[in-house]
Design a protein around this motif. Sequence first.
Motif, short mmCIF file in Angstrom:
data_model
loop_
_atom_site.label_atom_id
_atom_site.label_comp_id
_atom_site.label_asym_id
_atom_site.label_seq_id
_atom_site.Cartn_x
_atom_site.Cartn_y
_atom_site.Cartn_z
N UNK A 140 99.33 62.90 -58.14
CA UNK A 140 99.23 61.51 -58.58
C UNK A 140 99.72 61.43 -60.01
N UNK A 141 100.52 60.41 -60.29
CA UNK A 141 100.96 60.16 -61.65
C UNK A 141 100.45 58.79 -62.09
N UNK A 142 99.84 58.75 -63.27
CA UNK A 142 99.35 57.48 -63.82
C UNK A 142 100.19 57.14 -65.05
N UNK A 143 100.73 55.93 -65.06
CA UNK A 143 101.53 55.45 -66.18
C UNK A 143 100.93 54.16 -66.70
N UNK A 144 101.26 53.84 -67.92
CA UNK A 144 100.83 52.56 -68.49
C UNK A 144 102.01 51.60 -68.49
N UNK A 145 101.79 50.42 -67.92
CA UNK A 145 102.80 49.38 -67.89
C UNK A 145 102.22 48.16 -68.59
N UNK A 146 102.56 48.02 -69.88
CA UNK A 146 101.95 46.97 -70.68
C UNK A 146 100.47 47.23 -70.84
N UNK A 147 99.64 46.28 -70.45
CA UNK A 147 98.19 46.43 -70.57
C UNK A 147 97.58 47.09 -69.34
N UNK A 148 98.40 47.35 -68.31
CA UNK A 148 97.86 47.86 -67.06
C UNK A 148 98.20 49.33 -66.85
N UNK A 149 97.31 50.02 -66.16
CA UNK A 149 97.59 51.36 -65.67
C UNK A 149 98.04 51.26 -64.22
N UNK A 150 98.98 52.13 -63.85
CA UNK A 150 99.48 52.14 -62.48
C UNK A 150 99.49 53.57 -61.98
N UNK A 151 98.94 53.78 -60.79
CA UNK A 151 98.86 55.11 -60.20
C UNK A 151 99.80 55.21 -59.01
N UNK A 152 100.51 56.33 -58.93
CA UNK A 152 101.41 56.61 -57.81
C UNK A 152 101.00 57.93 -57.18
N UNK A 153 100.60 57.88 -55.92
CA UNK A 153 100.23 59.08 -55.19
C UNK A 153 101.40 59.52 -54.32
N UNK A 154 101.51 60.82 -54.11
CA UNK A 154 102.51 61.38 -53.21
C UNK A 154 101.79 62.03 -52.04
N UNK A 155 102.11 61.58 -50.84
CA UNK A 155 101.38 62.00 -49.65
C UNK A 155 101.64 63.45 -49.29
N UNK A 156 100.85 63.96 -48.38
CA UNK A 156 101.16 65.22 -47.73
C UNK A 156 102.34 64.99 -46.78
N UNK A 157 102.85 66.05 -46.21
CA UNK A 157 103.96 65.93 -45.26
C UNK A 157 103.56 65.05 -44.08
N UNK A 158 104.33 64.00 -43.78
CA UNK A 158 103.93 63.07 -42.72
C UNK A 158 104.40 63.52 -41.34
N UNK A 159 103.87 62.81 -40.34
CA UNK A 159 104.24 63.08 -38.95
C UNK A 159 104.07 61.78 -38.17
N UNK A 160 104.92 61.58 -37.19
CA UNK A 160 104.86 60.38 -36.35
C UNK A 160 104.99 60.82 -34.89
N UNK A 161 104.07 60.35 -34.04
CA UNK A 161 104.06 60.74 -32.63
C UNK A 161 103.89 59.50 -31.75
N UNK A 162 104.23 59.68 -30.48
CA UNK A 162 104.06 58.60 -29.51
C UNK A 162 102.58 58.39 -29.19
#
Length: 317
Positions: A140-162
């Motif tokens: 997760x990376x947290x940055x400051x954008x003006x007066x706000x904090x913003x968090x960006x998470x990076x998921x684990x490896x994804x998977x899609x099934x029927x």
Amino acid sequence: MSQIPGIEVLRYTAFSADPEGGNLAGVVLDASGLDDAAMLAVAAELGYSESAFLTGQSAPGDAGARNGAGAPGGAGAQSDAGDAGARDDAGAREYTIRYFSPKAEVPFCGHATVATALALAERDGPGDLVFRTPAGTVPVTVTREGAELRATLTSVEPDVVDIAPDDLAEALAALDWPAADLDPALPPRIAFAGARHLVLAAATRERLADLSYDFARLEALMHRLDLTTLQLVWRQAPDVFHVRDPFPVGGVVEDPATGAAAAAFGAYLRDRSLVPGAAVLTLHQGEDMGRPGTLTVELRADDARVRVSGTGTRIGD
């Protein structure tokens, strides 16, 4: 707020800078002394869809906490989640984290991850974090954008099934959605990016807005299929979606803003070639509940993982 002496429980909303929007989460920055029953009791007392608990530090390169992978701290535990955390080789602060709904532990929760990252950033400053979750490692990376904090998470490896036709029919029956109300351009699938979610696309905004389902019937199906939520979506534009997430397995009728499902949905869209390999998507959630929030989903052509970002704010007890 907690009835457990000595435990500080912070309250945040994630995916909205407005305390009246987004998804509420409890955050315990030092849960090293709590066992499973205590964490579940805190989550149940709060009544939010999920709460997050930092149970210890992770040694660099170690997928588990110093007091045992995935285990809560107990008597004799040596870790202290209340300090700045261990750091990996890149300088990111590392923590072991667990998530509880009012009814059970869940392997991963996006909005509680964002809330916890924001709480740590307010205490220690923005920067890079690594969370060791039961589902895997989530940077997760947290940055400051003006007066706000913003968090960006990076998921684990994804998977899609029927999904099996009989299971799809049961899901639609529990929702009381006719199959004709689905959007054929977005076929049903089960998507994973830390937790499993059934993606169902409504053909109209009106269909998405009309949600009244059989709680027990859907809960039983979700337990059988190991689903965390249903990701119900309507496509407003090529890169803009409205979403809703029933969450009966967590003891909650609906989740207002679901980061784990957003990550899974991003993986689904890429898997079905419904968006470019590199894309930024906007998901609006919570509007039908009166708690609007916005989730930003980023797909990168050179990385199978999915990034989900949003703002948040601390709220009073």
